[in-house]
Scaffold this motif. Structure first.
Motif, PDB file in Angstrom:
ATOM      1  N   THR A 199       0.481   9.754   2.311  1.00  0.00           N
ATOM      2  CA  THR A 199      -0.304   9.007   1.327  1.00  0.00           C
ATOM      3  C   THR A 199      -1.624   8.615   2.000  1.00  0.00           C
ATOM      4  O   THR A 199      -1.635   8.151   3.141  1.00  0.00           O
ATOM      5  CB  THR A 199       0.438   7.740   0.891  1.00  0.00           C
ATOM      6  OG1 THR A 199       1.632   8.126   0.191  1.00  0.00           O
ATOM      7  CG2 THR A 199      -0.421   6.864  -0.016  1.00  0.00           C
ATOM      8  N   GLU A 207      -2.564  -3.045  -2.829  1.00  0.00           N
ATOM      9  CA  GLU A 207      -1.911  -3.127  -4.136  1.00  0.00           C
ATOM     10  C   GLU A 207      -0.770  -2.121  -4.241  1.00  0.00           C
ATOM     11  O   GLU A 207       0.301  -2.430  -4.781  1.00  0.00           O
ATOM     12  CB  GLU A 207      -2.935  -2.894  -5.254  1.00  0.00           C
ATOM     13  CG  GLU A 207      -3.896  -4.064  -5.447  1.00  0.00           C
ATOM     14  CD  GLU A 207      -4.977  -3.760  -6.470  1.00  0.00           C
ATOM     15  OE1 GLU A 207      -5.125  -2.561  -6.838  1.00  0.00           O
ATOM     16  OE2 GLU A 207      -5.678  -4.704  -6.894  1.00  0.00           O
ATOM     17  N   HIS A 208      -0.998  -0.928  -3.732  1.00  0.00           N
ATOM     18  CA  HIS A 208       0.052   0.097  -3.754  1.00  0.00           C
ATOM     19  C   HIS A 208       1.260  -0.352  -2.926  1.00  0.00           C
ATOM     20  O   HIS A 208       2.410  -0.268  -3.392  1.00  0.00           O
ATOM     21  CB  HIS A 208      -0.508   1.411  -3.205  1.00  0.00           C
ATOM     22  CG  HIS A 208       0.534   2.452  -2.939  1.00  0.00           C
ATOM     23  ND1 HIS A 208       1.253   3.072  -3.947  1.00  0.00           N
ATOM     24  CD2 HIS A 208       0.993   2.991  -1.766  1.00  0.00           C
ATOM     25  CE1 HIS A 208       2.112   3.940  -3.417  1.00  0.00           C
ATOM     26  NE2 HIS A 208       1.968   3.908  -2.097  1.00  0.00           N
ATOM     27  N   ALA A 231      -1.227   9.217  -3.614  1.00  0.00           N
ATOM     28  CA  ALA A 231       0.143   8.852  -3.241  1.00  0.00           C
ATOM     29  C   ALA A 231       0.978  10.107  -3.000  1.00  0.00           C
ATOM     30  O   ALA A 231       1.093  10.978  -3.860  1.00  0.00           O
ATOM     31  CB  ALA A 231       0.768   7.996  -4.336  1.00  0.00           C
ATOM     32  N   THR A 244      -6.984  -1.326  -2.802  1.00  0.00           N
ATOM     33  CA  THR A 244      -6.152  -0.301  -3.444  1.00  0.00           C
ATOM     34  C   THR A 244      -4.903  -0.011  -2.621  1.00  0.00           C
ATOM     35  O   THR A 244      -3.788   0.086  -3.159  1.00  0.00           O
ATOM     36  CB  THR A 244      -6.961   0.996  -3.636  1.00  0.00           C
ATOM     37  OG1 THR A 244      -8.081   0.739  -4.488  1.00  0.00           O
ATOM     38  CG2 THR A 244      -6.106   2.093  -4.244  1.00  0.00           C
ATOM     39  N   LEU A 301      -6.670   6.289  -3.936  1.00  0.00           N
ATOM     40  CA  LEU A 301      -5.346   6.473  -3.366  1.00  0.00           C
ATOM     41  C   LEU A 301      -4.727   7.783  -3.854  1.00  0.00           C
ATOM     42  O   LEU A 301      -4.663   8.040  -5.055  1.00  0.00           O
ATOM     43  CB  LEU A 301      -4.427   5.312  -3.741  1.00  0.00           C
ATOM     44  CG  LEU A 301      -3.067   5.346  -3.034  1.00  0.00           C
ATOM     45  CD1 LEU A 301      -3.195   4.738  -1.644  1.00  0.00           C
ATOM     46  CD2 LEU A 301      -2.011   4.598  -3.839  1.00  0.00           C
TER      47      LEU A 301
END
Length: 326
Positions: A276, A161-162, A317, A158, A315
Motif C-alpha cells: 500500500t 485515515e486509512h 491500497a 490520508t 492512497l
C-alpha cells in the motif's frame, strides 16, 4: 563582491519578499515598486533575472537531489524529455543539487534550473521547483519560481485515515536521516498524527535511518518493539528492508505490522505482500514544472499561474495493510 538579494532589497527600499515577487513574477507588486527593484538590480549589477536574453538554443539544468526518491527521478526524466522537445538543451543525467555540480552547470551557460527538490538551491539563475504546501504560509525570500506544491500534510492525513479506519492508533514513521523531504515528512507526521493530542511522545515512533535496506530492517524492528502496529516508510529501499526485517523475526505483514510506502514504483506491486503506498502525481508535477519553465523562458507566451497547482498524494491500497490485531 557578490551582490545578494538583501543588497537589492536595501537599495530599492523594499522587503525581501517584494524582491522575490518581482523576480518570480508572482503576486501583486505596484509598477513603481517593480521599477525601483529592477533599477536597483541594474545599478548593483545583480545578474539573476527571469528576463532572459533570447538565444537560438538554451541550456537548462534539470536537477535531482543526491540519492533521489523514485518519483523525483521520474519527474526529472519527464521534464528533461519534454523540454528537449521544445528545442532546449538539457543536462543529462540530472545535475545533483550540491553546490559544486550546480555551479558547473551555471558556468556552462545554464539559464534556468528545474528541480523537484523541496528547498531553495540559492543559485544565480532562476530556480523553478516544487514546494511543500504548508510553505505557502511563509514569505519566500529566495526568489524561486514555485511551479507546484506537494501537499505532504494531506498525504499524511490520508494514510492516517486509512490506518485508523482499520483500527491502528500506534503508527510509526521510517524516514531518511537527512534531506528536506524527510524534514517535511517528520513535521507533517507530528502535525497530523491521530495521537498528537493524547500526551504521547511521537518522537519515539519516528525512526530516522540511512536510505538503505539495512536501515529499514533495523528501523521497523525498533518501532515494533515500541509497540507500533503500522508504519509509514519514506523510501523503497527502506520498505524492502522493513519487510525483510520482519520476516527474519518470524513476523508477517500485514498481520503483525501494516506498512504504507511513500511514493509508488514498479517494484511496489511485487513486494511480499504488494505494498500500500501514497502515490505521487508524477505526470502532474512534471507538467507543472515544464509549463513554468517555458513561461519563464518566454517560449510558451503564457504567464505563470499566480497560484501554483497543489498535488496531494493518493492512497493506493494493496495487501500490506489490514485491520489491527486486538
Amino acid at each position: 563582491m557578490k551582490v545578494k538579494l538583501d543588497d537589492v532589497a536595501a537599495r530599492a527600499g523594499v522587503s525581501l519578499a517584494t524582491v522575490s515577487r518581482v523576480l518570480g513574477r508572482r503576486g501583486a507588486v505596484a509598477e513603481e515598486t517593480r521599477a525601483r527593484v529592477l533599477d536597483a538590480m541594474d545599478s548593483l549589477g545583480y545578474s539573476r533575472s527571469t528576463l532572459l536574453h533570447e538565444a537560438p538554443r538554451r541550456l537548462v539544468a534539470v536537477s535531482a537531489p543526491g540519492n533521489p526518491e523514485y518519483w523525483q527521478v521520474q519527474v526529472c526524466t519527464r521534464v528533461a524529455t519534454e523540454l528537449q522537445d521544445h528545442g532546449l538543451l538539457i543536462t543529462r543525467p540530472p545535475v545533483e543539487t550540491e553546490v559544486a555540480p550546480l555551479q558547473v552547470a551555471v558556468d556552462a551557460g545554464a539559464v534556468a534550473l528545474v528541480t523537484p527538490t523541496l528547498t531553495s538551491l540559492h543559485t544565480d539563475i532562476p530556480c523553478i521547483r516544487v514546494d511543500e504546501q504548508s510553505a505557502v504560509e511563509t514569505d519566500d525570500a529566495s526568489g524561486d519560481i514555485i511551479a507546484a506544491r506537494l501537499d505532504l500534510g494531506g498525504g499524511m492525513t490520508t494514510a492516517f485515515e486509512h490506518l485508523q479506519a482499520i483500527g491502528h492508533r500506534r503508527i510509526g514513521l521510517i524516514c531518511n536521516d537527512s534531506g528536506e523531504l524527510a524534514v517535511q515528512l517528520i513535521r507533517r507526521f507530528r502535525a497530523e498524527h491521530p495521537s498528537r493530542n493524547f500526551g504521547i511522545r511521537l518522537d519515539d515512533w519516528i525512526a530516522q535511518v540511512p536510505k538503505s535496506f539495512s536501515g529499514g530492517s533495523r528501523a521497523v524492528l525498533d518501532l515494533k518493539d515500541a509497540t507500533c502496529t503500522a508504519v509509514i516508510v519514506q523510501s523503497a529501499l527502506q520498505l524492502h528492508g522493513a519487510l525483510h526485517g520482519l520476516r527474519n523475526r518470524h513476523l508477517q505483514v500485514p498481520r503483525d505490522m501494516s506498512i504504507v510506502g511513500f511514493g509508488d514504483s514498479p517494484t511496489m506491486k511485487f513486494t511480499g505482500p504488494p505494498a500500500t503506498v501514497l502515490g505521487i502525481d508524477v505526470e502532474g508535477l512534471s507538467q507543472a514544472l515544464v509549463t513554468a519553465t517555458l513561461s519563464t523562458l518566454k517560449i510558451s507566451g503564457e504567464d505563470l499561474q499566480s497560484v501554483p497547482p497543489v498535488f496531494r498524494p493518493r492512497l493506493l491500497a494493496r495487501a500490506s495493510t489490514t485491520a489491527a490485531r486486538q
